[in-house]
Enzyme design. Structure first.
Site, mmCIF file in Angstrom:
data_model
loop_
_atom_site.group_PDB
_atom_site.id
_atom_site.type_symbol
_atom_site.label_atom_id
_atom_site.label_comp_id
_atom_site.label_asym_id
_atom_site.label_seq_id
_atom_site.Cartn_x
_atom_site.Cartn_y
_atom_site.Cartn_z
ATOM 1 N N ASP A 59 0.855 -1.189 0.000
ATOM 2 C CA ASP A 59 0.000 0.000 0.000
ATOM 3 C C ASP A 59 0.894 1.243 0.000
ATOM 4 O OD1 ASP A 59 -3.226 0.459 1.154
ATOM 5 O OD2 ASP A 59 -1.844 2.165 1.006
ATOM 6 N N ASN B 70 -12.644 -3.516 3.278
ATOM 7 C CA ASN B 70 -13.665 -2.481 3.434
ATOM 8 C C ASN B 70 -14.654 -2.591 2.281
ATOM 9 O OD1 ASN B 70 -12.453 -1.302 5.749
ATOM 10 N ND2 ASN B 70 -10.956 -0.291 4.430
ATOM 11 N N GLY C 217 -15.644 2.883 4.329
ATOM 12 C CA GLY C 217 -14.579 3.728 3.779
ATOM 13 C C GLY C 217 -13.861 3.135 2.588
ATOM 14 N N GLN C 218 -14.543 2.249 1.840
ATOM 15 C CA GLN C 218 -13.901 1.697 0.639
ATOM 16 C C GLN C 218 -13.660 2.831 -0.352
ATOM 17 O OE1 GLN C 218 -16.090 -1.345 -1.490
ATOM 18 N NE2 GLN C 218 -14.359 -1.793 -2.854
ATOM 19 N N SER C 219 -12.395 3.042 -0.715
ATOM 20 C CA SER C 219 -12.067 4.160 -1.610
ATOM 21 C C SER C 219 -11.714 3.706 -3.016
ATOM 22 C CB SER C 219 -10.915 4.982 -1.022
ATOM 23 O OG SER C 219 -9.753 4.192 -0.889
ATOM 24 N N HIS D 189 -10.276 -5.639 -2.580
ATOM 25 C CA HIS D 189 -8.914 -5.775 -2.045
ATOM 26 C C HIS D 189 -8.989 -6.139 -0.575
ATOM 27 C CE1 HIS D 189 -10.192 -1.555 -1.989
ATOM 28 N NE2 HIS D 189 -9.543 -1.424 -0.838
ATOM 29 N N HIS E 192 -6.797 -5.940 2.835
ATOM 30 C CA HIS E 192 -5.628 -5.341 3.472
ATOM 31 C C HIS E 192 -4.989 -6.410 4.364
ATOM 32 C CE1 HIS E 192 -6.796 -1.010 2.718
ATOM 33 N NE2 HIS E 192 -7.990 -1.572 2.625
HETATM 34 P P1 AMP Z 1 -9.768 1.191 0.854
HETATM 35 O O1 AMP Z 1 -9.827 2.574 1.443
HETATM 36 O O2 AMP Z 1 -10.122 0.107 1.810
HETATM 37 O O3 AMP Z 1 -10.554 1.121 -0.435
HETATM 38 O O4 AMP Z 1 -8.248 0.929 0.498
HETATM 39 C C1 AMP Z 1 -7.638 1.408 -0.658
HETATM 40 C C2 AMP Z 1 -6.171 1.415 -0.391
HETATM 41 O O5 AMP Z 1 -5.509 1.517 -1.639
HETATM 42 C C3 AMP Z 1 -5.672 2.596 0.450
HETATM 43 O O6 AMP Z 1 -5.042 2.083 1.622
HETATM 44 C C4 AMP Z 1 -4.698 3.317 -0.468
HETATM 45 O O7 AMP Z 1 -3.585 3.812 0.225
HETATM 46 C C5 AMP Z 1 -4.318 2.218 -1.442
HETATM 47 N N1 AMP Z 1 -3.871 2.643 -2.764
HETATM 48 C C6 AMP Z 1 -4.513 3.478 -3.617
HETATM 49 N N2 AMP Z 1 -3.835 3.585 -4.778
HETATM 50 C C7 AMP Z 1 -2.746 2.774 -4.658
HETATM 51 C C8 AMP Z 1 -1.660 2.436 -5.524
HETATM 52 N N3 AMP Z 1 -1.545 2.957 -6.755
HETATM 53 N N4 AMP Z 1 -0.724 1.568 -5.068
HETATM 54 C C9 AMP Z 1 -0.828 1.036 -3.835
HETATM 55 N N5 AMP Z 1 -1.829 1.312 -2.969
HETATM 56 C C10 AMP Z 1 -2.771 2.169 -3.374
#
Ligand code: AMP
Length: 115
Positions: free
Chosen positions: A30, A88, A94-96, A101, A103
């Site tokens: 990450d 998430n 808070g899935q972004s 994925h 973690h």
């Molecule tokens: P979530 O908020 O659970 O959807 O987790 C998304 C994760 O993706 C976050 O922890 C970000 O830091 C990570 N992330 C986003 N873009 C990248 C990337 N290009 N390479 C590695 N991690 C990323």
């Protein structure tokens, strides 16, 4: 899927700090780590969230992702100290990134319950 950053990482169109790969999954670091070891485990095919894979193939994929996360944790030396695997799903969690994925977090004492 077009414009999905994790699809682009899976296809190597975008470079990531990859630590392991199978035919169906990729593990990479990450970019905003929340623990000394913070790995993301993704399927190579686009799946939006953990609720989406269906049928026998979907169950196999989810099983593979969890087993691969555990294998990756072992390879990174996390077995002795322990680790957490979490995904998430949706806004409240808070899935972004809308590509499934898990973690994998380890290397420090992790609080519970999570925030
Ligand atoms: P979530 O908020 O659970 O959807 O987790 C998304 C994760 O993706 C976050 O922890 C970000 O830091 C990570 N992330 C986003 N873009 C990248 C990337 N290009 N390479 C590695 N991690 C990323």
């Amino acid at each position: 899927m077009a414009d999905c950053i994790f699809c682009k990482i899976a296809s190597r169109e975008i470079q990531a700090n990859e630590v392991a790969r199978t035919d169906d999954a990729v593990a990479f670091r990450d970019t905003d780590p929340k623990a000394p070891t913070h790995i993301l485990i993704i399927p190579t095919r686009h799946v939006a969230a953990v609720r989406d894979p269906s049928g026998e193939a979907g169950e196999q994929l989810l099983g593979h992702l969890l087993a691969f996360a555990a294998t990756t944790a072992t390879a990174l030396g996390l077995d002795e100290g322990g680790y957490r695997i979490v995904t998430n799903t949706g806004n409240d969690a808070g899935q972004s990134v809308p590509h499934l994925h898990f973690h994998l977090l380890g290397g420090r004492r992790l609080g519970w319950p999570p925030g």
